[in-house]
Design a protein around this motif. Structure first.
Motif, PDB file in Angstrom:
ATOM      1  N   GLN B  29     -18.210  23.655  23.210  1.00  0.00           N
ATOM      2  CA  GLN B  29     -17.963  22.669  23.918  1.00  0.00           C
ATOM      3  C   GLN B  29     -16.832  21.749  23.525  1.00  0.00           C
ATOM      4  OE1 GLN B  29     -20.034  21.874  26.154  1.00  0.00           O
ATOM      5  NE2 GLN B  29     -18.531  19.987  26.518  1.00  0.00           N
ATOM      6  N   TYR B  30     -16.385  22.417  22.232  1.00  0.00           N
ATOM      7  CA  TYR B  30     -16.103  21.195  20.821  1.00  0.00           C
ATOM      8  C   TYR B  30     -13.850  22.251  21.916  1.00  0.00           C
ATOM      9  CZ  TYR B  30     -12.343  21.396  17.360  1.00  0.00           C
ATOM     10  OH  TYR B  30     -11.398  20.572  16.640  1.00  0.00           O
ATOM     11  N   PHE B  31     -14.060  23.638  21.970  1.00  0.00           N
ATOM     12  CA  PHE B  31     -12.974  24.433  22.402  1.00  0.00           C
ATOM     13  C   PHE B  31     -12.548  24.299  23.969  1.00  0.00           C
ATOM     14  CE2 PHE B  31     -10.737  27.582  24.510  1.00  0.00           C
ATOM     15  CZ  PHE B  31     -10.023  28.001  23.675  1.00  0.00           C
ATOM     16  N   GLN B  32     -13.608  23.782  25.058  1.00  0.00           N
ATOM     17  CA  GLN B  32     -13.584  23.495  26.283  1.00  0.00           C
ATOM     18  C   GLN B  32     -13.195  22.228  26.360  1.00  0.00           C
ATOM     19  OE1 GLN B  32     -15.996  21.729  28.225  1.00  0.00           O
ATOM     20  NE2 GLN B  32     -14.968  22.513  30.232  1.00  0.00           N
ATOM     21  N   THR B  33     -13.468  21.047  26.081  1.00  0.00           N
ATOM     22  CA  THR B  33     -13.128  19.704  26.302  1.00  0.00           C
ATOM     23  C   THR B  33     -11.713  20.050  25.805  1.00  0.00           C
ATOM     24  OG1 THR B  33     -14.381  19.265  24.266  1.00  0.00           O
ATOM     25  CG2 THR B  33     -15.031  18.305  25.680  1.00  0.00           C
TER      26      THR B  33
END
Lengths: 261, 82
Positions: B29-33
């Motif tokens: 999630q961190y990476f994707q956003t």
């Protein structure tokens, strides 16, 4: 002219290195259900070593065969192996590991010896050990069964001019050791051999088209069966906190109390 | 974006980075956003040279992330098997 290399790279599906393993409630094994699995990191090194041999081009690498023995999900690690550059793979399907228990190193070595014979291999590159049971035996047993030379814990692999002899450098206590052996031989890989590449998305897609054979132990004339029985698996004792001492005298008295001096 | 070939390149590198992000230590999630924001902030680029520069940067980030994974694993294993 040197002989073309036909490489066998056995891979194992293990619990991912980053996952903290838990002992199951019956204390007989590590909990594997619902835990992230990936390819044994030492096996990634051996795939990378094989692929780099091909990229170097001399001696010629005819084909790189990946093999895994285990439950159906081992196909995933074989796909990764093929995405990294193996040409084809064999999956020796075993019943779900929780029921029958996985193969022991000797069982794996016997299986690999049969595969080497059947598929006409002249170089086997294995990870030195798997990060789940840390046996560090399979490569050695395989070399024994085949009667081939072995070089374990390789940190560098070089082919000599002409290509029929292999020099393998190993890191030993206080230095390095170089072994030289003619083919065929068994090599097991150490951590510093190379830097495994990351399987890129296009290569993962291409790997889906590569050939993956399904076999069973019976196809190789072997039976499942273990000689060893796991009696008990326990977690290591939890670390106890340290205590602070006020001054040097305090430390000396503490050490005396513990019988250290 | 005007040039379809460049557009395809951008989409490819975005997909590859997304795929890499699945194993990111701080979570997908961190990476994707962050990845999405980074690409969205460059969405208005019209100049082809600038787009090529941006693609180069994405390739660089990809290499860095791969190196990060490698080092993380190497260190963990070295600590265990030294």
């Amino acid at each position: 002219m040197s002989t073309a290399l036909k490489i066998l790279v056995p891979v194992k599906r293990v619990i991912d290195y980053a996952v903290k393993p838990r002992v199951n409630s019956a204390r007989t094994a590590i909990e594997t259900q619902g835990v992230k699995h990936s390819m044994n990191p030492f096996d990634e090194l051996s795939i990378e070593a094989a692929v780099r041999m091909r990229e170097r081009g001399s001696p010629k690498v005819e084909d790189i065969l990946a093999l895994s023995a285990g439950p159906a999900k081992c196909v995933d690690v074989l796909r990764t192996a093929m995405a990294m550059g193996a040409d084809r793979s064999i999956h020796v399907e075993l019943p779900d590991s929780s029921a029958a228990g996985e193969l022991e190193p000797l069982g794996v070595a016997k299986l690999l010896a049969k595969v080497v014979e059947k598929e006409d291999r002249n170089l086997v590159i294995l990870g030195k050990q798997s990060i789940d049971d840390d046996s560090n035996q399979t490569g050695q047993m395989l070399a024994g069964l085949l009667g081939w030379g072995q070089a374990t814990q390789a940190s560098k692999i070089e082919f000599e001019e002409g290509g029929d002899k292999v020099s393998v450098t190993r890191e030993v206590d206080g230095g390095v050791e170089t072994l030289r052996s003619p083919l065929p031989m068994v090599i097991t890989t150490d951590l510093r051999l190379n830097e495994p590449r990351y399987a890129s998305l296009p290569n993962i897609m291409k790997a889906k088209k590569k050939k993956l054979e399904k076999k069973s132990l019976e196809d190789f004339g072997l039976e499942a069966g273990n000689r060893l029985k796991t009696v008990k698996v326990e977690e290591p004792p939890a670390r106890k906190g340290g205590g602070k001492v006020e001054d040097v005298d305090g430390m000396i008295s503490k050490l005396k109390e513990l019988g250290a001096i | 974006m005007t040039n379809p070939a460049l557009r395809q390149q951008v989409i490819n590198i975005y997909k590859e980075l997304l795929n890499l992000g699945k194993e990111y230590p701080l979570g997908y999630q961190y990476f994707q956003t962050r990845l999405h924001n980074a690409f969205a902030s460059q969405a208005g680029l019209q100049d082809e040279e600038k787009i090529k520069k941006a693609i180069e940067r994405a390739e660089y980030v990809k290499k860095e992330v791969e190196a990060l994974y490698y080092l993380k694993r190497y260190r963990a294993l070295r600590q265990r098997y030294r």
